[in-house]
Design an enzyme around this catalytic site. Structure first.
Site, mmCIF file in Angstrom:
data_model
loop_
_atom_site.group_PDB
_atom_site.id
_atom_site.type_symbol
_atom_site.label_atom_id
_atom_site.label_comp_id
_atom_site.label_asym_id
_atom_site.label_seq_id
_atom_site.Cartn_x
_atom_site.Cartn_y
_atom_site.Cartn_z
ATOM 1 N N ASN A 1 0.848 -1.187 0.000
ATOM 2 C CA ASN A 1 0.000 0.000 0.000
ATOM 3 C C ASN A 1 0.894 1.251 0.000
ATOM 4 O OD1 ASN A 1 -1.557 2.247 0.936
ATOM 5 N ND2 ASN A 1 -3.089 0.836 1.738
ATOM 6 N N ASP B 1 -1.621 -5.522 10.928
ATOM 7 C CA ASP B 1 -2.916 -6.087 10.556
ATOM 8 C C ASP B 1 -3.966 -5.325 11.342
ATOM 9 O OD1 ASP B 1 -4.605 -7.727 9.081
ATOM 10 O OD2 ASP B 1 -4.655 -9.298 10.591
ATOM 11 N N GLY C 1 -12.326 0.671 3.047
ATOM 12 C CA GLY C 1 -12.848 -0.337 3.973
ATOM 13 C C GLY C 1 -14.174 0.090 4.590
ATOM 14 N N TYR C 2 -14.239 0.023 5.910
ATOM 15 C CA TYR C 2 -15.481 0.328 6.641
ATOM 16 C C TYR C 2 -15.609 1.808 7.001
ATOM 17 C CZ TYR C 2 -15.760 -4.768 7.356
ATOM 18 O OH TYR C 2 -15.832 -6.129 7.175
ATOM 19 N N LYS D 1 -8.007 12.091 10.156
ATOM 20 C CA LYS D 1 -8.226 10.677 10.480
ATOM 21 C C LYS D 1 -6.948 10.062 11.059
ATOM 22 C CE LYS D 1 -8.863 6.166 8.416
ATOM 23 N NZ LYS D 1 -8.850 5.370 7.192
#
Length: 194
Positions: A12, A70, A151-152, A173
């Site tokens: 990433n 993770d 993602g969420y 964020k």
């Protein structure tokens, strides 16, 4: 004195840039930089376990100092699911939209929407292993809000804020996020490392 090289076990680019900016005393490189294009298994049943698997894989195969992370979303009413299975919650070949749809469906008639994002980081450096954790508490919204993030993020509202992660700028964020907190602990440790 040359900088100590550390592999960040990620592909990433955004995550890599973020961490490189925080760890200027080190030379941070990606998996691609060391010609690692392997599909590193994430078969542990905990976030820490997966971070350790990835870090150990790089150390064992390439003999390099490295760190891996993770992340999972833990929803209280669902016994902390999806947790370690967050990326493949709806199925093995699902995407973020599928995962959000499944989660919203499961919470449809549930009042308690408390949740937290948790990131585990495993660092392997000079023969020793260290673990770091970051947590961001919040709640699951009833509908998606915002276009940013991944993602969420569109359905997660952090505690003390009126907007979702997907409505926040990356810097805002990053200052409160689970990954930001875990990486901050890693940075503090590494900056005092000698």
């Amino acid at each position: 004195m040359s900088k100590l090289k550390l592999v960040f076990a990620t592909n990433n680019k955004n995550k890599l840039k973020e961490v490189q900016a925080m760890l200027t005393n080190f030379k941070i490189v990606s998996l691609a930089d060391i010609n690692c294009f392997d599909d590193i298994p994430e078969t542990a049943n905990t976030l820490e376990g997966n971070a350790i698997l990835k870090a150990n894989y790089i150390t064992e195969k390439f003999g390099l100092n490295c760190f891996a992370d993770d992340t999972g979303l833990e929803v209280k009413a669902l016994n902390n699911a999806p947790g370690v299975y967050s990326a493949r919650y709806a199925s093995e070949k699902c995407n973020s939209e599928d995962n959000m749809a499944k989660l919203l469906n499961e919470l449809e008639n549930i009042q308690n929407r408390k949740a937290q994002f948790r990131t585990a980081v495993a660092l392997n450096i000079e023969g020793k292993q260290y673990l770091f954790e970051g947590v961001c508490t919040g709640e699951i919204l009833k509908t998606k809000k915002g276009k940013d993030g991944f993602g969420y993020d569109p359905i997660f509202k952090p505690t003390g804020y009126t907007k979702s992660f997907a409505e926040m700028e990356m810097r805002e964020k990053g200052a409160i996020s689970h990954r930001g907190k875990a990486i901050e602990k890693l940075v503090t440790f590494l900056n005092s490392y000698s």
